[in-house]
Design an enzyme around this catalytic site. Structure first.
Site, mmCIF file in Angstrom:
data_model
loop_
_atom_site.group_PDB
_atom_site.id
_atom_site.type_symbol
_atom_site.label_atom_id
_atom_site.label_comp_id
_atom_site.label_asym_id
_atom_site.label_seq_id
_atom_site.Cartn_x
_atom_site.Cartn_y
_atom_site.Cartn_z
ATOM 1 N N LYS A 1 0.815 -1.233 0.000
ATOM 2 C CA LYS A 1 0.000 0.000 0.000
ATOM 3 C C LYS A 1 0.845 1.278 0.000
ATOM 4 O O LYS A 1 0.458 2.273 -0.590
ATOM 5 C CB LYS A 1 -0.941 0.002 1.214
ATOM 6 C CG LYS A 1 -2.116 -0.940 1.065
ATOM 7 C CD LYS A 1 -3.063 -0.802 2.238
ATOM 8 C CE LYS A 1 -4.267 -1.709 2.066
ATOM 9 N NZ LYS A 1 -5.243 -1.571 3.144
ATOM 10 N N ASP B 1 -10.033 2.956 1.832
ATOM 11 C CA ASP B 1 -10.148 2.410 3.194
ATOM 12 C C ASP B 1 -10.704 3.471 4.138
ATOM 13 O O ASP B 1 -11.539 3.205 5.000
ATOM 14 C CB ASP B 1 -8.765 1.990 3.726
ATOM 15 C CG ASP B 1 -8.313 0.648 3.167
ATOM 16 O OD1 ASP B 1 -9.168 -0.127 2.733
ATOM 17 O OD2 ASP B 1 -7.098 0.407 3.170
HETATM 18 P P1 NAP Z 1 0.255 -2.472 9.507
HETATM 19 O O1 NAP Z 1 0.448 -1.227 8.740
HETATM 20 O O2 NAP Z 1 1.251 -3.569 9.419
HETATM 21 O O3 NAP Z 1 0.087 -2.059 11.061
HETATM 22 C C1 NAP Z 1 -0.100 -3.035 12.048
HETATM 23 C C2 NAP Z 1 -0.081 -2.394 13.406
HETATM 24 O O4 NAP Z 1 -0.262 -3.428 14.352
HETATM 25 C C3 NAP Z 1 1.257 -1.715 13.746
HETATM 26 O O5 NAP Z 1 1.025 -0.658 14.641
HETATM 27 C C4 NAP Z 1 2.008 -2.841 14.459
HETATM 28 O O6 NAP Z 1 2.976 -2.395 15.366
HETATM 29 C C5 NAP Z 1 0.867 -3.474 15.239
HETATM 30 N N1 NAP Z 1 1.203 -4.838 15.594
HETATM 31 C C6 NAP Z 1 1.537 -5.847 14.759
HETATM 32 N N2 NAP Z 1 1.791 -6.968 15.464
HETATM 33 C C7 NAP Z 1 1.638 -6.631 16.765
HETATM 34 C C8 NAP Z 1 1.785 -7.345 17.993
HETATM 35 N N3 NAP Z 1 2.148 -8.622 17.992
HETATM 36 N N4 NAP Z 1 1.546 -6.693 19.149
HETATM 37 C C9 NAP Z 1 1.184 -5.391 19.125
HETATM 38 N N5 NAP Z 1 1.045 -4.664 18.018
HETATM 39 C C10 NAP Z 1 1.261 -5.285 16.842
HETATM 40 O O7 NAP Z 1 -1.140 -3.175 9.118
HETATM 41 P P2 NAP Z 1 -2.488 -2.436 8.675
HETATM 42 O O8 NAP Z 1 -2.567 -2.379 7.202
HETATM 43 O O9 NAP Z 1 -2.608 -1.190 9.466
HETATM 44 O O10 NAP Z 1 -3.577 -3.490 9.148
HETATM 45 C C11 NAP Z 1 -3.904 -3.648 10.505
HETATM 46 C C12 NAP Z 1 -5.127 -4.556 10.636
HETATM 47 O O11 NAP Z 1 -6.249 -3.928 9.998
HETATM 48 C C13 NAP Z 1 -4.949 -5.910 9.960
HETATM 49 O O12 NAP Z 1 -5.548 -6.879 10.755
HETATM 50 C C14 NAP Z 1 -5.711 -5.755 8.655
HETATM 51 O O13 NAP Z 1 -6.220 -6.983 8.192
HETATM 52 C C15 NAP Z 1 -6.852 -4.824 9.083
HETATM 53 N N6 NAP Z 1 -7.399 -4.069 7.954
HETATM 54 C C16 NAP Z 1 -8.703 -4.273 7.647
HETATM 55 C C17 NAP Z 1 -9.280 -3.579 6.603
HETATM 56 C C18 NAP Z 1 -10.726 -3.825 6.270
HETATM 57 O O14 NAP Z 1 -11.166 -3.400 5.208
HETATM 58 N N7 NAP Z 1 -11.463 -4.433 7.147
HETATM 59 C C19 NAP Z 1 -8.523 -2.645 5.867
HETATM 60 C C20 NAP Z 1 -7.176 -2.434 6.236
HETATM 61 C C21 NAP Z 1 -6.635 -3.170 7.292
HETATM 62 P P3 NAP Z 1 4.516 -2.202 14.914
HETATM 63 O O15 NAP Z 1 4.534 -0.980 14.035
HETATM 64 O O16 NAP Z 1 5.234 -2.029 16.192
HETATM 65 O O17 NAP Z 1 4.883 -3.442 14.155
#
Ligand code: NAP
Length: 451
Positions: free
Chosen positions: A231, A267
């Protein structure tokens, strides 16, 4: 599908890689020099000996025209094809031009010069050829593929280019991608609008994003969605980026128009529509966001843009929460606080929270880790909403606990459907009836009461 045309110095791997690619994709492979030999019934050294380089180049141009009449072939060009502008314009018209850029030391290690008249008995010849041709290789290439001698990686990259060239209409890229619900949602949306359109799952590893984008520009794809891990990485490869996508620092929808790529982010609006549908518009609410990644950023910015009262960002790395809170404050003027969730800060923030959004992968299928402690949920007011952006499983442990405590909860499916429908508006370049399509797609595909 257009052709894959491999250019590069003698010994850069065009034939080896072309044949490997042919085996993997089933696309026929041709070597331009072989075609010249077949048509003239002479070997290349004999052609040079009898009619000289000039005569050879004439035969080469004739072969280029013959081969360009094909569709969906892999063509390894001779090392000097590139020097003729007319040849390259012909090949480029219906071909993706890939320059296999292999370091001279690597080429020298393995090059057999016995059948290469321009290199035979001349140790410096390759260096001279490189100096003469390098600019042309670069300027005519749609993509420069570094071949460090490990042909397997180069072949894998080219396989991704083939996926782009073979795809029709629309698709979604990411890695991993098998789990994506996007094809199901988009196909249902096209069906409901009586539009005949394909929508493919396309696995694009991180390293292959550049070659994929280069291939897309010459493909029949009209647009595609983008998911993790691309992204953010795709942004500098696009020609224009929408305001929302720029603000979020993430693109999830791309359209191709006249060879130019336009990036959008749906999104951010998809989340807002999902929350409104459940009676929780962001306006005037206090929002607590778990995580500080891409989805958290979209949630924080949308909260600011829709005049939420304030945001609290809680992340395992408090410095990332601080940076996101400051960014949202600067970009939208919203009041922001931050912290991590290992101390009392999160529980305290929850006391004053209307909507809690989980924007981490914790609790998602296939992810082993989960929240070590969800006691902060008990501090939420009784009327608060817990919104987990995860949609698989439909009920995460976090949502289960919220339900046990009598709190309202929603998962990420609504946001996913809304962002897809907003992407459809961009793909089709017109307004569509989102509420009615949402209902149809949900009822037909995701309503557990139906099955
Ligand atoms: P991302 O950019 O990788 O961000 C993930 C976040 O979660 C970061 O702050 C990361 O912290 C934290 N994290 C990851 N593993 C962790 C752990 N073990 N303990 C604590 N914090 C943790 O991912 P994203 O794109 O934002 O997506 C996040 C979630 O939203 C995912 O589950 C995704 O499937 C969902 N999502 C859903 C939609 C929808 O349409 N429903 C759309 C977008 C995203 P660090 O930076 O420290 O690694």
């Amino acid at each position: 599908m257009i052709n894959i045309v491999l250019t590069g110095l003698p010994g850069s791997g065009k034939t080896t890689i072309g044949k490997q690619l042919s085996q993997k994709t089933g696309l026929p492979f041709f070597d331009l020099d072989d075609e010249i030999e077949k048509a003239s019934s002479m070997t290349i050294p004999n052609i040079f000996a009898s009619i000289g380089e000039k005569g050879f180049r004439r035969l080469e141009t004739e072969a280029v025209h013959r081969m360009s009449a094909h569709r969906g072939i892999i063509l390894a060009t001779g090392g000097g094809t590139i020097m003729n502008n007319e040849n390259m314009a012909t090949l480029s018209q219906n071909g993706l031009i890939i320059f296999l850029d292999r370091p001279l030391e690597e080429i020298n290690k393995n090059l057999d010069t016995s059948c290469r008249p321009l290199l035979k008995d001349d140790a410096e010849a390759l260096i001279r050829l490189n100096a003469e041709r390098c600019d042309s290789y670069l300027s005519t290439a749609d993509y420069v593929l570094r071949n460090m001698g490990t042909t397997y990686n180069a072949t894998e990259m080219l396989e991704v280019a083939c996926l782009a060239l073979k795809a029709s209409d629309y698709g979604v890229i990411g890695d991993p991608i098998g789990h994506s619900l996007s094809p199901k949602i988009h196909k249902a949306a096209f069906n409901a609008q009586s539009i005949e359109s394909g929508y493919d799952l396309i696995r694009v590893p991180k390293e292959a994003l550049g070659i994929f984008v280069a291939a897309v520009k010459k493909s029949d794809l009209k647009g595609f969605n983008v998911t993790a891990p691309h992204k953010k990485a795709i942004m500098p490869m696009l020609d224009e980026i929408s305001h929302d996508a720029g603000l979020c620092g993430a693109v999830n929808t791309v359209v191709l128009q006249k060879g130019r790529l336009y990036g959008y982010n749906t999104d951010i609006e998809g989340l807002s529509m999902a929350l409104s549908q459940f009676g929780y518009p962001l306006r005037n609410k206090n929002i607590t966001i778990l995580g500080a990644g891409g989805a958290a950023r979209a949630a924080a910015l949308k909260s600011g843009l829709e005049n939420a009262k304030g945001i609290h960002i809680a992340a395992r790395d408090a410095s990332k929460a601080e940076a996101l809170s400051a960014y949202a404050e600067g970009a939208t003027g919203i009041r922001g606080t931050f912290g991590n969730w290992e101390n009392d800060q999160l529980a305290k923030a929850c006391e004053n929270t209307d909507i809690l959004i989980n924007a981490t992968p914790l609790g998602m299928s296939g992810i082993k880790e989960d929240f070590p402690d969800t006691s902060f949920l008990a501090r939420l007011p009784r009327e608060a909403l817990v919104c987990d952006l995860i949609y698989s499983p439909p009920e995460t442990p976090l949502l289960k606990e919220a339900r046990r405590l009598g709190l309202k909860g929603i998962n990420g499916l609504s946001m996913l459907i809304y962002q897809a429908l907003l992407a459809q508006e961009i793909f089709l370049d017109r307004k569509i009836d989102i509420p009615s399509l949402y209902k149809t797609i949900f009822e037909q595909n995701f309503n557990p009461k139906r099955s």
